[in-house]
Design an enzyme around this catalytic site. Structure first.
Site, short mmCIF file in Angstrom:
data_model
loop_
_atom_site.label_atom_id
_atom_site.label_comp_id
_atom_site.label_asym_id
_atom_site.label_seq_id
_atom_site.Cartn_x
_atom_site.Cartn_y
_atom_site.Cartn_z
N TYR A 58 48.00 41.28 34.40
CA TYR A 58 47.28 41.31 35.26
C TYR A 58 47.35 40.00 36.05
O TYR A 58 47.28 39.01 36.11
CB TYR A 58 45.48 41.19 34.81
N GLU A 78 44.41 43.42 44.01
CA GLU A 78 44.61 42.86 42.42
C GLU A 78 46.29 43.66 41.95
O GLU A 78 46.12 44.76 42.25
CB GLU A 78 43.70 43.81 42.00
#
Length: 396
Positions: A116, A204
């Site tokens: 992530y 993101e």
């Protein structure tokens, strides 16, 4: 403003961020052709909606999953026919779901590891910050709750930018070595250039993947942009998909109003974001539930107030309206006249409570009193909250 995954992929490629090949399609035929152009039997098709959890979502027609692996262009066409034009419900869309108007057909890649990685605006330091974790491919909120020690944070100096030593540090902390570390550092740098150049509030990537061959790729990306900077980016503004947004919020933006729809039954019309938040809080305190956040700003006109009322009463759940104005730059008599004109224009179907304080307050109250309209006036914010909650049929 948000954009779709296929648009995010195009942006990333523009700034040299490595991503799998892919193309958007609006019909099953276009999806099949896109798959043929990729020239591989390792394919994935993804429903394009502004919501997470697509893979576990369900379509209104009973078809399961908004993300599917396929082995042929014909299979891609079949899956696309079951997605396009259908409503996809995920944990982020709510029960109403979102209609899928486009799909992304892309080359699927084998995954050896998932990461992530995000760049956000950190309000505490008034600058960008990297948030990353070795636990990619899942909701970061779940990682923060169960394994907070696995979340890395790296502050970025707003003037110096993301430095080479920081990208190397992050690569090492995330378990990259050798040529992979160099590829990861290059990808991080490209993401930061994208973040900066596009006036983003968030970039993101989840997941950022490592393939068995050692490639480092941004598999899925989400962007949030600073709406106040979009005038500098007409090419980004053109990516806006209003079909993915609340129609009330779209209408409000046309009139320079800041509106966010909520689930309650007491509509609020307030000037100033802080006062709007306080108004919603006190409504909750008195046992009510706000139906929206609506900030008309410090220099709203009568026409804007009328448009605001039209938006408020378009919500079938609304049982009462609270107008809470503190007159500074905004004059209370202007708002009062706007209220009167709006009530007459829209034939208000629900009770209205008004609290006016500040510049030209007495003139505003006089206008309301002499209007002959059924407006409930309040002396202070607590009084206003109590009255509007009662008018909506609730209260402690």
């Amino acid at each position: 403003m948000n954009i779709h995954e296929y648009q995010a992929k195009e942006l990333l490629q523009k700034f040299g961020v490595a991503t799998p090949r892919g193309k958007a399609a609006s019909t099953p035929e276009e999806a099949e052709q896109a798959a043929r152009e990729l020239g591989t039997d390792n394919l994935v098709i993804k429903a394009q909606v502004h919501a997470g959890g697509r893979g576990k979502g369900t379509f209104a027609n009973g078809f399961k999953g908004g993300v599917h692996l396929c082995k042929s262009p014909e299979e891609v066409r079949d899956v696309a026919s079951k997605m396009l034009g259908q409503t996809l419900v995920t944990h982020q869309t709510g029960p109403a779901g979102r209609v899928v108007n486009k799909v992304l057909v892309a080359e699927s890649v084998d995954i050896a590891r998932e990461i992530y990685f995000a760049i956000l605006l950190d309000r505490a330091t008034a600058g960008p910050i990297v948030v990353a974790s070795t636990e990619g491919g899942v909701e970061i909120e779940a990682v923060a709750e169960k394994s907070p020690e696995k979340i890395l944070r790296e502050k970025i100096h707003p003037l110096a930018g993301l430095q080479a030593f920081q990208t190397r540090k992050l690569a090492k902390q995330l378990g990259f070595e050798g040529t992979q570390a160099k590829a990861a550092a290059k990808l991080f740098e490209g993401l930061y250039r994208t973040f900066l150049a596009c006036d983003c509030s968030m970039v993101e990537v989840n997941p950022l993947v490592v393939t068995p061959e050692g490639q480092v790729l941004a598999l899925d990306a989400k962007f949030n942009f600073d709406d106040n900077a979009l005038y500098r980016h007409p090419e980004l503004a053109a990516m806006r998909d209003i079909a993915e947004e609340d129609p009330r919020e779209v209408e409000a933006s046309k009139h320079g109003l800041n509106y966010i729809g909520l689930d309650g039954n007491i509509a609020c019309l307030v000037n100033g974001a802080g006062l709007a938040m306080a108004t919603m809080d006190i409504i909750k305190s008195y046992g009510g539930s706000p139906a929206n956040f609506l900030d008309v700003g410090g220099s709203a006109t009568g026409d804007q107030v009328t448009e605001a009322f039209k938006i408020l009463i378009s919500d079938d759940k609304v049982k009462a309206i609270l107008v809470n104005i503190f007159g500074g730059i905004m004059k209370c008599d202007v708002i009062a006249q706007g209220i009167i004109d709006a009530v007459k224009a829209v034939n208000l179907p629900v009770p209205l409570v008004a609290r006016l304080e500040g510049t030209n307050m007495e003139a505003g109250k006089k206008l309301l009193a002499e209007s002959g309209l059924a407006v409930i006036t309040a002396g202070d914010l607590a009084d206003a909250a109590e009255k509007v909650v009662k008018a909506a049929g609730g209260g402690k």
